[in-house]
Each structure stands twice: as C-alpha cells, then as structure tokens.
Design a protein around this motif. Structure first.
Motif, mmCIF file in Angstrom:
data_model
loop_
_atom_site.group_PDB
_atom_site.id
_atom_site.type_symbol
_atom_site.label_atom_id
_atom_site.label_comp_id
_atom_site.label_asym_id
_atom_site.label_seq_id
_atom_site.Cartn_x
_atom_site.Cartn_y
_atom_site.Cartn_z
ATOM 1 N N GLU A 174 19.296 -40.071 -18.014
ATOM 2 C CA GLU A 174 19.654 -40.368 -19.507
ATOM 3 C C GLU A 174 18.745 -40.575 -20.347
ATOM 4 O O GLU A 174 18.415 -41.765 -19.615
ATOM 5 C CB GLU A 174 20.915 -41.066 -19.240
ATOM 6 C CG GLU A 174 22.229 -39.993 -18.857
ATOM 7 C CD GLU A 174 23.458 -40.800 -19.030
ATOM 8 O OE1 GLU A 174 23.200 -42.143 -19.369
ATOM 9 O OE2 GLU A 174 24.196 -40.730 -18.137
ATOM 10 N N MET A 175 18.734 -40.131 -21.371
ATOM 11 C CA MET A 175 17.658 -41.172 -22.435
ATOM 12 C C MET A 175 18.285 -40.477 -23.537
ATOM 13 O O MET A 175 18.804 -40.131 -24.592
ATOM 14 C CB MET A 175 15.961 -40.733 -22.450
ATOM 15 C CG MET A 175 15.470 -41.145 -21.378
ATOM 16 S SD MET A 175 13.628 -40.355 -21.664
ATOM 17 C CE MET A 175 13.273 -41.250 -22.996
ATOM 18 N N ASN A 176 19.125 -42.300 -24.162
ATOM 19 C CA ASN A 176 19.012 -42.152 -25.926
ATOM 20 C C ASN A 176 17.726 -42.299 -26.991
ATOM 21 O O ASN A 176 17.013 -43.252 -27.019
ATOM 22 C CB ASN A 176 19.938 -43.279 -25.941
ATOM 23 C CG ASN A 176 20.959 -43.295 -27.492
ATOM 24 O OD1 ASN A 176 20.083 -42.485 -28.396
ATOM 25 N ND2 ASN A 176 22.142 -43.649 -27.600
ATOM 26 N N PRO A 177 17.647 -41.123 -27.800
ATOM 27 C CA PRO A 177 16.668 -41.098 -28.619
ATOM 28 C C PRO A 177 16.287 -41.991 -29.785
ATOM 29 O O PRO A 177 16.317 -42.817 -30.838
ATOM 30 C CB PRO A 177 16.884 -39.624 -29.366
ATOM 31 C CG PRO A 177 17.993 -39.029 -28.962
ATOM 32 C CD PRO A 177 18.375 -39.807 -27.960
ATOM 33 N N LEU A 178 18.072 -43.174 -30.214
ATOM 34 C CA LEU A 178 18.222 -43.934 -30.372
ATOM 35 C C LEU A 178 17.843 -45.269 -30.290
ATOM 36 O O LEU A 178 17.798 -46.122 -30.702
ATOM 37 C CB LEU A 178 19.357 -43.705 -31.590
ATOM 38 C CG LEU A 178 20.082 -42.725 -31.828
ATOM 39 C CD1 LEU A 178 21.298 -42.803 -32.825
ATOM 40 C CD2 LEU A 178 18.841 -42.280 -33.657
ATOM 41 N N ALA A 179 17.725 -45.308 -28.477
ATOM 42 C CA ALA A 179 17.208 -46.576 -28.181
ATOM 43 C C ALA A 179 16.100 -47.544 -28.412
ATOM 44 O O ALA A 179 15.507 -47.092 -29.178
ATOM 45 C CB ALA A 179 16.649 -46.186 -27.030
ATOM 46 N N TYR A 217 21.418 -50.431 -31.793
ATOM 47 C CA TYR A 217 20.604 -49.332 -30.187
ATOM 48 C C TYR A 217 19.641 -50.542 -29.926
ATOM 49 O O TYR A 217 19.592 -49.853 -28.859
ATOM 50 C CB TYR A 217 20.456 -48.438 -29.995
ATOM 51 C CG TYR A 217 21.202 -46.783 -30.933
ATOM 52 C CD1 TYR A 217 22.614 -46.247 -30.259
ATOM 53 C CD2 TYR A 217 21.604 -46.920 -32.582
ATOM 54 C CE1 TYR A 217 23.811 -45.337 -30.907
ATOM 55 C CE2 TYR A 217 22.434 -45.839 -32.871
ATOM 56 C CZ TYR A 217 23.456 -45.230 -32.284
ATOM 57 O OH TYR A 217 24.276 -44.470 -32.927
ATOM 58 N N VAL A 266 20.574 -50.309 -25.750
ATOM 59 C CA VAL A 266 20.066 -49.322 -25.402
ATOM 60 C C VAL A 266 18.539 -48.843 -23.998
ATOM 61 O O VAL A 266 17.871 -49.473 -25.184
ATOM 62 C CB VAL A 266 20.630 -47.575 -25.525
ATOM 63 C CG1 VAL A 266 20.208 -46.729 -25.425
ATOM 64 C CG2 VAL A 266 21.707 -48.000 -26.454
#
Length: 181
Positions: free
Chosen positions: A109-114, A119, A122
């Motif tokens: 998983e990757m979150n572009p808001l990390a 965030y 994250v």
C-alpha cells in the motif's frame, strides 16, 4: 517444453558447482553488484542499467508520467517477488522438493497524502507488504512448510526489506559549461 522439475535438476547441478567454486574462494567470494539510473530528457523516464540490461521505470499519467513502465515502488514489489521465486527454486533444488508450478504475488500500500499535514504518521514508502507463494506439488505439507521457512531465511531481498539497513549517499555536483564561464 520442459517441466519445472526438469529445471530443478539443472538448477541443482548449477548450485553445487557454484557452491564449490565460492567455498574454494573463501573470503575472496564477495562480489559487488551495481545499478545506474539516468532520467531521460523530455519524459523523465528512468533508464535503469544493470550489467548489459536496461529496465524502464515511469509514472502513471496522473503523476506527470507517460505510463511507459512500472513505477519504482511497483518495481520494488516485483523485485521482491522475483527474489522469493528464485530462492524458492534454489531451495527446492537443494532439498530435492518436487514442484509442478510456482508463482509469487506481492502487494503493498501507498498513500499519496503520506507525510503531508494530517498524514504525518502515514509511511511515505510501500508498506503493509504481503506476498502469497503458490506451489503446486505432491510433497507433504511439512516438507513444503520447511521449504517456505528456508525461503524466508535466506532470501536476500526479503531480508533487506525486513531488516533495517544503513544506506549512505553522496552528492556529486557538476556545472554546465555556461555556468563556469
């Protein structure tokens, strides 16, 4: 076309020859590996060169890419899957485990808001990485479980990702001819 078990016989012979060669070399057996990456002008495509091979890495269009190849995080998951598969073949050959088929799938998983406000906790890197090892074999469950444990014990990329590593980086600056005049 040959079967996977025929390949494992060939692999077993190569493993024994390689093992004997490196045992003879002893402390001289350490080998250096390397890769170089260059960003192509106009597209930003990353040209990865390893030995005599080239791999292209790119971003999807929503990240200013042209979708000409997998992204770096996707490549990392592919590298993990490739290494797990190769080590599974090596361990099966060494242990004389019969395999009819072998496949590894890897997800993360990757979150572009990390890392952005709200965030911060994250991870900015691929996380929650998991893989599935699909084996078709007539061997006992105990023998296949032992194979799985051995794979995780010796897989270089699995262990690289699982264990913290020290990475050093240097910045090398060069100036264009126009700037040096």
């Amino acid at each position: 076309m040959g079967t996977l078990n025929e390949y494992l016989e060939q692999k077993r012979k190569a493993i024994y020859a390689r093992k004997a060669y490196f045992e003879q070399k002893g402390d001289q057996a350490v080998s250096k590996i390397s890769a170089s990456v260059k960003a192509a002008g106009r597209s930003g495509v990353r040209e990865i060169r390893i030995r005599d091979f080239q791999v292209i890495s790119d971003s999807p269009p929503d990240f200013a890419g042209y979708n000409l190849g997998p992204s770096s995080p996707e490549l990392q998951l592919g590298v993990l899957g490739s290494c797990l598969t190769h080590i599974a073949l090596i361990q099966a050959a060494e242990r004389e485990v019969s395999l009819h088929s072998l496949e590894v799938t890897v997800e993360g998983e990757m979150n572009p808001l990390a890392g952005k406000p709200g965030y911060e906790d994250v991870p900015i890197y691929p996380h929650n990485i998991r893989y599935k090892l699909f084996i078709q074999s007539d061997e006992s469950e105990e023998k296949l479980q032992a194979l799985h444990e051995a794979i995780e014990q010796v897989c270089p990329i699995f262990n690289l990702l699982k264990n913290p590593q020290q990475i050093e980086g240097d910045l090398i600056i060069s100036r264009s001819a126009a700037q040096t005049v």
